[in-house]
Design an enzyme around this catalytic site. Structure first.
Site, PDB file in Angstrom:
ATOM      1  N   HIS A  95       0.823  -1.217   0.000  1.00 29.03           N
ATOM      2  CA  HIS A  95       0.000   0.000   0.000  1.00 29.03           C
ATOM      3  C   HIS A  95       0.856   1.265   0.000  1.00 29.03           C
ATOM      4  O   HIS A  95       0.354   2.334  -0.311  1.00 29.03           O
ATOM      5  CB  HIS A  95      -0.907  -0.005   1.230  1.00 29.03           C
TER       6      HIS A  95
ATOM      7  N   ASN B  30      -7.024   5.795   3.726  1.00 32.36           N
ATOM      8  CA  ASN B  30      -8.444   6.032   3.482  1.00 32.36           C
ATOM      9  C   ASN B  30      -8.859   7.494   3.624  1.00 32.36           C
ATOM     10  O   ASN B  30      -9.974   7.851   3.248  1.00 32.36           O
ATOM     11  CB  ASN B  30      -9.292   5.154   4.398  1.00 32.36           C
TER      12      ASN B  30
ATOM     13  N   ASP C  86      -0.900   2.443  -5.400  1.00 33.94           N
ATOM     14  CA  ASP C  86      -0.948   1.020  -5.718  1.00 33.94           C
ATOM     15  C   ASP C  86      -2.282   0.649  -6.367  1.00 33.94           C
ATOM     16  O   ASP C  86      -3.299   1.286  -6.111  1.00 33.94           O
ATOM     17  CB  ASP C  86      -0.771   0.195  -4.441  1.00 33.94           C
TER      18      ASP C  86
ATOM     19  N   ASN D 212      -9.636   3.124  -1.809  1.00 37.70           N
ATOM     20  CA  ASN D 212     -10.211   4.043  -0.821  1.00 37.70           C
ATOM     21  C   ASN D 212      -9.496   5.393  -0.755  1.00 37.70           C
ATOM     22  O   ASN D 212     -10.130   6.413  -0.492  1.00 37.70           O
ATOM     23  CB  ASN D 212     -10.255   3.388   0.555  1.00 37.70           C
TER      24      ASN D 212
END
Length: 179
Positions: free
Chosen positions: A19, A68, A93, A114
């Site tokens: 991530h 997020n 990513d 997100n």
């Protein structure tokens, strides 16, 4: 001024995870173009650095808001500096692309990411550049969170790292208006 944002999660716990490849890409670009050391700017909840590349003032950012809520940092920076949406590039990513594959895209849906969903929501538009770096997806759908928060295998990292120069070149091409 153009804004290039690498998405990731803050702290050592998430360093070198799938991530956080957006942070890695920003670091590669920063190193190649000799940007100054990143400084934390609390008003943006981000580490930032700026310099000139291709006669363009460039602000690099690594939000510390967690993935997020990435849009919070992106919108704070773009609002403060009055950066037009088309002068924003987000590097992140993508689990829907094979590990190491890279792709530039301008506008469109978040594709389930997100950090991009939050950025679209907070900017009020999807009209910004995206540089997506493939990290593949796990076979089991229930393993997505541990997958993206997991570290690359040596083979996966080699696949990503072999694209390092192309990733940096795509950022420069975007800055030069070639994408």
């Amino acid at each position: 001024m153009k804004l290039v944002v690498g998405l990731g999660n803050p702290g050592d716990k998430y360093k070198n995870t799938r991530h956080n490849i957006g942070f890695d890409a920003i670091d590669w670009f920063c190193d190649q173009y000799n940007f100054p050391v990143f400084n934390y700017e609390s008003k943006f909840e981000s580490f930032v650095s700026n310099s000139i590349v291709s006669d363009e003032k460039v602000l690099l950012a690594k939000p510390q808001t967690y993935m997020n809520l990435s849009g919070k940092a992106v919108s704070s920076i773009s609002n403060f500096y009055k950066i037009p949406f088309e002068d924003i590039l987000i590097v992140y990513d993508d689990i829907d692309m094979p590990t190491g594959k890279i792709r530039f895209k301008f506008d469109g849906a978040a594709g389930g990411h997100n950090g991009i969903k939050d950025t679209i929501k907070r900017l009020g538009t999807d009209k910004f550049g995206r540089l997506k770096i493939g990290i593949d997806r796990p076979d089991n759908k229930e393993m997505i969170t541990p997958w993206v928060l997991g570290r690359f295998t040596e083979k996966e990292y080699e696949a990503i790292y072999s694209q390092k120069d192309d990733i940096v070149k795509l950022i420069v091409n975007w800055l030069d208006g070639k994408l």
